[in-house]
Scaffold this active site. Sequence first.
Site, PDB file in Angstrom:
ATOM      1  N   SER A  57       0.871  -1.091   0.001  1.00 34.95           N
ATOM      2  CA  SER A  57       0.042   0.001  -0.011  1.00 34.95           C
ATOM      3  C   SER A  57       0.760   1.158   0.156  1.00 34.95           C
ATOM      4  CB  SER A  57      -0.786   0.095   1.356  1.00 34.95           C
ATOM      5  OG  SER A  57      -0.072   0.314   2.477  1.00 34.95           O
ATOM      6  N   ASP A  94      -1.294  -1.668  -3.925  1.00 35.86           N
ATOM      7  CA  ASP A  94      -2.652  -1.554  -3.320  1.00 35.86           C
ATOM      8  C   ASP A  94      -3.150  -0.022  -3.320  1.00 35.86           C
ATOM      9  OD1 ASP A  94      -5.006  -2.537  -2.031  1.00 35.86           O
ATOM     10  OD2 ASP A  94      -4.030  -2.689  -0.028  1.00 35.86           O
ATOM     11  N   ASP A 116      -6.757   3.329  -8.026  1.00 32.79           N
ATOM     12  CA  ASP A 116      -8.059   3.561  -7.102  1.00 32.79           C
ATOM     13  C   ASP A 116      -8.619   5.113  -7.572  1.00 32.79           C
ATOM     14  OD1 ASP A 116     -10.430   4.179  -5.694  1.00 32.79           O
ATOM     15  OD2 ASP A 116      -9.133   3.390  -3.813  1.00 32.79           O
ATOM     16  N   HIS A 190     -12.929  -1.326   4.963  1.00 30.76           N
ATOM     17  CA  HIS A 190     -11.503  -1.288   5.383  1.00 30.76           C
ATOM     18  C   HIS A 190     -11.638  -1.345   6.687  1.00 30.76           C
ATOM     19  CE1 HIS A 190     -10.244  -0.148   1.205  1.00 30.76           C
ATOM     20  NE2 HIS A 190      -9.625  -1.357   1.096  1.00 30.76           N
ATOM     21  N   ILE A 277      -7.103  -9.033   2.199  1.00 30.03           N
ATOM     22  CA  ILE A 277      -7.158  -9.042   3.652  1.00 30.03           C
ATOM     23  C   ILE A 277      -5.879  -8.472   4.225  1.00 30.03           C
ATOM     24  CG2 ILE A 277      -6.900 -10.822   5.317  1.00 30.03           C
ATOM     25  CD1 ILE A 277      -8.477 -12.659   3.413  1.00 30.03           C
ATOM     26  N   ASP A 278      -5.968  -7.618   4.949  1.00 29.22           N
ATOM     27  CA  ASP A 278      -4.696  -6.852   5.645  1.00 29.22           C
ATOM     28  C   ASP A 278      -5.210  -6.872   7.272  1.00 29.22           C
ATOM     29  OD1 ASP A 278      -2.753  -5.196   6.357  1.00 29.22           O
ATOM     30  OD2 ASP A 278      -3.320  -3.441   5.591  1.00 29.22           O
TER      31      ASP A 278
HETATM   32  P1  13P Z   1      -9.425  -5.174   5.330  1.00 32.47           P
HETATM   33  O1  13P Z   1      -8.906  -4.018   6.208  1.00 32.47           O
HETATM   34  O2  13P Z   1     -10.549  -5.650   5.488  1.00 32.47           O
HETATM   35  O3  13P Z   1      -8.189  -6.277   5.755  1.00 32.47           O
HETATM   36  O4  13P Z   1      -8.944  -4.719   3.851  1.00 32.47           O
HETATM   37  C1  13P Z   1      -7.774  -4.762   3.389  1.00 32.47           C
HETATM   38  C2  13P Z   1      -7.866  -4.126   1.976  1.00 32.47           C
HETATM   39  O5  13P Z   1      -8.745  -3.904   1.383  1.00 32.47           O
HETATM   40  C3  13P Z   1      -6.517  -3.635   1.191  1.00 32.47           C
HETATM   41  O6  13P Z   1      -6.694  -3.224   0.240  1.00 32.47           O
HETATM   42  O1  G3H Z   2      -6.458  -0.918   1.965  1.00 31.11           O
HETATM   43  C1  G3H Z   2      -5.976  -0.603   3.172  1.00 31.11           C
HETATM   44  C2  G3H Z   2      -4.838  -1.554   3.432  1.00 31.11           C
HETATM   45  O2  G3H Z   2      -5.312  -2.167   4.693  1.00 31.11           O
HETATM   46  C3  G3H Z   2      -3.617  -0.880   3.658  1.00 31.11           C
HETATM   47  O3  G3H Z   2      -3.693  -0.043   4.709  1.00 31.11           O
HETATM   48  O4  G3H Z   2      -2.402   2.116   3.706  1.00 31.11           O
HETATM   49  O5  G3H Z   2      -2.466   1.542   6.298  1.00 31.11           O
HETATM   50  O6  G3H Z   2      -1.204   0.310   4.764  1.00 31.11           O
HETATM   51  P1  G3H Z   2      -2.280   1.115   4.897  1.00 31.11           P
HETATM   52 ZN    ZN Z   3      -8.491  -1.735  -0.219  1.00 33.97          ZN
END
Ligand code: 13P
Ligand code: G3H
Ligand code: ZN
Length: 332
Positions: A57, A94, A116, A190, A277-278
């Site tokens: 990301s 991402d 995006d 998210h 999934i993050d």
């Molecule tokens: P979650 O926060 O549900 O894990 O989603 C992650 C995500 O969409 C990263 O792009």
């Molecule tokens: O969609 C968001 C992802 O969970 C990444 O989150 O920007 O905090 O790394 P982040």
């Molecule tokens: Zn996302």
Amino acid sequence: MAISYKDLGLVNTREMFADAIKNKYAVPAYNFNNMEQMQAIIQACVETKSPVILQVSGGARKYANQTLLRYMAQGAVEYAKELGLNIPIALHLDHGDTFELCKSCIDMGFSSVMIDGSHHDFETNIALTKKVVDYAHSFDVTVEAELGVLAGVEDDVVAEHSQYTKPEEVVEFVTRTGCDSLAISIGTSHGANKFTPAQCTRNEDGVLVPPPLAFDILEEIEKKLPDFPIVLHGSSSVPQDKVATINQYGGALKDAIGIPEAQLRRAAESSVCKINIDSDGRLAMTAAIREVFAKEPAEFDPRKYLGPAREALKELYKAKNLNVLGSANRVK
Ligand code: 13P
Ligand code: G3H
Ligand code: ZN
């Protein structure tokens, strides 16, 4: 000088998605920011024989440095082989928000990018996405785009309520942009607080059940775009045992509610072929680390708490691949 992902042993998402649609499963897209997360993802995916998308990301780039993350992904290809299986690995940006960011990732070896433009108006989203697609495709890099807005926080933009993807817009969007996959909004969001308790009902065991995803919209989109790869963001399930462990050992997570696994299983059998999934990984790591800190307060060797966190992450990802996404045993 530009570096091709092909020279790094990475793959784009085209064949991965074709196989996932044909065989009714979803490829896991797990975010990583550090070595332990990357190791856990690769170990889990090799052990379950699953293809994988390593996601970086904007936040990860700032935290860990884009160059280092790319070298780690390159290392992941060799690491997987060392563990015994040459699984397909894509390195994906991402939530890219500008052409320049997507270009910079493509130039340094990413095999897939997301642009995006979902917060822009329809025409601006199309123009931005098409510009990225034209550049990416000249290097055989695949592009994920997004139509519709997820509730919650998407990078710096906060969407109070999700605006579900409009099925009547998808054909024009995909045709005019040439994107390779489309992230849609059907009720996921998210983070670890996807629903308030007031939005949920209680089942007979007193467990909170969130409102279902909008499968009617997904089905309409599938009819309009047969066999086109669809992506679900915000798909963490927020395991309640992890939340309980975090809170038991000093955490303060309130009303953390995710997408039930059964809903994701159903989505994975449709043309949804990438599930992001993050947050669940963050919860698994945090629970493991808090437990070590609480039980062994004299411990100060990072390996003694990052090691158990890595193990917990690996187990979480293996369970996802096996029981939720259906991506296990797809690599022969
Ligand atoms: P979650 O926060 O549900 O894990 O989603 C992650 C995500 O969409 C990263 O792009
Ligand atoms: O969609 C968001 C992802 O969970 C990444 O989150 O920007 O905090 O790394 P982040
Ligand atoms: Zn996302």
